[in-house]
Scaffold this active site. Structure first.
Site, PDB file in Angstrom:
ATOM      1  N   HIS A 123       0.847  -1.189   0.000  1.00 31.68           N
ATOM      2  CA  HIS A 123       0.000   0.000   0.000  1.00 31.68           C
ATOM      3  C   HIS A 123       0.885   1.243   0.000  1.00 31.68           C
ATOM      4  O   HIS A 123       1.651   1.471   0.934  1.00 31.68           O
ATOM      5  CB  HIS A 123      -0.909  -0.002   1.228  1.00 31.68           C
ATOM      6  CG  HIS A 123      -2.060   0.941   1.103  1.00 31.68           C
ATOM      7  ND1 HIS A 123      -1.897   2.307   1.081  1.00 31.68           N
ATOM      8  CD2 HIS A 123      -3.396   0.720   0.977  1.00 31.68           C
ATOM      9  CE1 HIS A 123      -3.080   2.884   0.957  1.00 31.68           C
ATOM     10  NE2 HIS A 123      -3.995   1.951   0.882  1.00 31.68           N
ATOM     11  N   TYR A 128       0.512   4.420   0.560  1.00 32.72           N
ATOM     12  CA  TYR A 128       0.448   5.372   1.673  1.00 32.72           C
ATOM     13  C   TYR A 128       1.185   4.818   2.888  1.00 32.72           C
ATOM     14  O   TYR A 128       1.975   5.528   3.527  1.00 32.72           O
ATOM     15  CB  TYR A 128      -1.012   5.660   2.021  1.00 32.72           C
ATOM     16  CG  TYR A 128      -1.188   6.813   2.976  1.00 32.72           C
ATOM     17  CD1 TYR A 128      -1.568   8.070   2.514  1.00 32.72           C
ATOM     18  CD2 TYR A 128      -0.967   6.664   4.344  1.00 32.72           C
ATOM     19  CE1 TYR A 128      -1.722   9.135   3.381  1.00 32.72           C
ATOM     20  CE2 TYR A 128      -1.111   7.721   5.217  1.00 32.72           C
ATOM     21  CZ  TYR A 128      -1.495   8.951   4.733  1.00 32.72           C
ATOM     22  OH  TYR A 128      -1.627  10.000   5.599  1.00 32.72           O
ATOM     23  N   LYS A 129       0.932   3.556   3.216  1.00 33.23           N
ATOM     24  CA  LYS A 129       1.609   2.939   4.365  1.00 33.23           C
ATOM     25  C   LYS A 129       3.123   2.895   4.154  1.00 33.23           C
ATOM     26  O   LYS A 129       3.898   3.169   5.076  1.00 33.23           O
ATOM     27  CB  LYS A 129       1.096   1.513   4.589  1.00 33.23           C
ATOM     28  CG  LYS A 129      -0.274   1.405   5.206  1.00 33.23           C
ATOM     29  CD  LYS A 129      -0.564  -0.064   5.505  1.00 33.23           C
ATOM     30  CE  LYS A 129      -1.911  -0.255   6.152  1.00 33.23           C
ATOM     31  NZ  LYS A 129      -2.152  -1.677   6.514  1.00 33.23           N
ATOM     32  N   ASP A 156      -0.860  -3.874  11.299  1.00 30.48           N
ATOM     33  CA  ASP A 156      -2.267  -4.150  11.035  1.00 30.48           C
ATOM     34  C   ASP A 156      -3.104  -3.250  11.937  1.00 30.48           C
ATOM     35  O   ASP A 156      -2.707  -2.944  13.066  1.00 30.48           O
ATOM     36  CB  ASP A 156      -2.620  -5.615  11.297  1.00 30.48           C
ATOM     37  CG  ASP A 156      -4.007  -5.960  10.769  1.00 30.48           C
ATOM     38  OD1 ASP A 156      -4.175  -5.979   9.531  1.00 30.48           O
ATOM     39  OD2 ASP A 156      -4.925  -6.180  11.580  1.00 30.48           O
ATOM     40  N   SER A 157      -4.236  -2.812  11.410  1.00 30.00           N
ATOM     41  CA  SER A 157      -5.140  -1.949  12.164  1.00 30.00           C
ATOM     42  C   SER A 157      -6.571  -2.441  12.020  1.00 30.00           C
ATOM     43  O   SER A 157      -6.935  -3.041  11.009  1.00 30.00           O
ATOM     44  CB  SER A 157      -5.058  -0.500  11.660  1.00 30.00           C
ATOM     45  OG  SER A 157      -3.763   0.019  11.797  1.00 30.00           O
ATOM     46  N   GLY A 209      -8.564   3.851   3.057  1.00 27.67           N
ATOM     47  CA  GLY A 209      -9.400   3.093   3.987  1.00 27.67           C
ATOM     48  C   GLY A 209     -10.564   3.900   4.526  1.00 27.67           C
ATOM     49  O   GLY A 209     -11.314   4.529   3.776  1.00 27.67           O
ATOM     50  N   TYR A 210     -10.693   3.914   5.849  1.00 22.95           N
ATOM     51  CA  TYR A 210     -11.800   4.614   6.497  1.00 22.95           C
ATOM     52  C   TYR A 210     -11.458   6.063   6.834  1.00 22.95           C
ATOM     53  O   TYR A 210     -12.226   6.740   7.536  1.00 22.95           O
ATOM     54  CB  TYR A 210     -12.203   3.866   7.773  1.00 22.95           C
ATOM     55  CG  TYR A 210     -12.708   2.467   7.520  1.00 22.95           C
ATOM     56  CD1 TYR A 210     -14.024   2.240   7.110  1.00 22.95           C
ATOM     57  CD2 TYR A 210     -11.868   1.365   7.666  1.00 22.95           C
ATOM     58  CE1 TYR A 210     -14.489   0.956   6.861  1.00 22.95           C
ATOM     59  CE2 TYR A 210     -12.320   0.072   7.417  1.00 22.95           C
ATOM     60  CZ  TYR A 210     -13.630  -0.125   7.021  1.00 22.95           C
ATOM     61  OH  TYR A 210     -14.090  -1.402   6.773  1.00 22.95           O
ATOM     62  N   LYS A 219      -1.198  14.013   9.827  1.00 22.45           N
ATOM     63  CA  LYS A 219      -1.715  12.667  10.076  1.00 22.45           C
ATOM     64  C   LYS A 219      -0.582  11.705  10.420  1.00 22.45           C
ATOM     65  O   LYS A 219      -0.736  10.822  11.273  1.00 22.45           O
ATOM     66  CB  LYS A 219      -2.479  12.142   8.858  1.00 22.45           C
ATOM     67  CG  LYS A 219      -3.234  10.848   9.182  1.00 22.45           C
ATOM     68  CD  LYS A 219      -3.499   9.988   7.978  1.00 22.45           C
ATOM     69  CE  LYS A 219      -3.953   8.609   8.445  1.00 22.45           C
ATOM     70  NZ  LYS A 219      -4.094   7.648   7.348  1.00 22.45           N
TER      71      LYS A 219
END
Length: 209
Positions: A9, A11-12, A70-71, A155-156, A177
């Site tokens: 991913h 962004y990660k 992981d989230s 994601g959210y 962020k």
């Protein structure tokens, strides 16, 4: 020192690279560099179980130190959902927008409740190819917005309003962020372990000269 970010991913990967570059000289690569790599299916009940599962598999595959995370988003009014289903809430093949749409649909069924509280739980793990594991946990509290807000993140993020900021993750500048998110907080807690591993690596290199 070579270190793998066990994520494809963008962004990660970007967020973790920024973190690592502050700590020292690393040869950083990620799963973005290996599009044919197939990670294991996430079967854990907790962020820690998933982070270790992903990280250990990648560390042993590439034979190097690995960072994995992981989230899970937890909403008490929905009985803890999406929880362990956070990455597949609308189905295994669904995308982020599909997951957000389903979440809003579920929240609309609760229009009579004022409880829109939510929180992210995160685990970040640093794992050696020989199975040595260091891990750190963090969480962030907030509420679920009534509609998507903001255009950044993933994601959210467009639905999660972080306490103290009154903005969704997707409305916050990326630099902000990356300082206040659950993942950022977990990475900061992991920092002493990363620094120790790097120091030991450098010491071993000097002793071999």
């Amino acid at each position: 020192m070579k270190i793998l970010i066990a994520s494809s991913h963008g962004y990660k990967v970007r967020e973790t690279k920024v973190f690592l570059k502050k700590l020292g000289e690393f040869d950083i690569f990620s799963l973005v560099d290996y599009p044919s790599y197939h990670p294991p299916k996430e079967t854990g009940e907790t962020p820690e179980e998933n982070a270790i599962q992903k990280g250990l598999f990648a560390a042993q595959t590439f034979r190097c130190w690995t960072i994995a995370d992981d989230s899970m988003l937890i909403i008490p009014a929905l009985g803890g959902l999406p929880g362990k289903l956070s990455a597949s809430f609308a189905g295994e093949q669904a995308n982020d927008k599909d997951h957000r749409k389903k979440l809003l649909e579920n929240m609309r069924l609760l229009e009579n409740t004022i409880d829109r509280s939510a929180y992210f739980e995160c685990c970040v793990a640093l794992i050696s190819p020989f199975g040595k594991i260091f891990k750190a946990h963090a969480s962030c509290e907030g509420t679920i917005a009534f509609e998507e807000r903001g255009s950044s993140g993933f994601g959210y993020d467009p639905l999660f309003v972080k306490h103290d900021y009154k903005q969704t993750y997707a409305e916050l500048p990326e630099a902000i962020k990356n300082q206040v998110s659950h993942r950022a907080k977990a990475l900061v807690k992991l920092q002493p372990y990363v620094e120790t591993v790097l120091a030991n690596h450098l010491l071993a290199g000097k002793e071999s000269l």
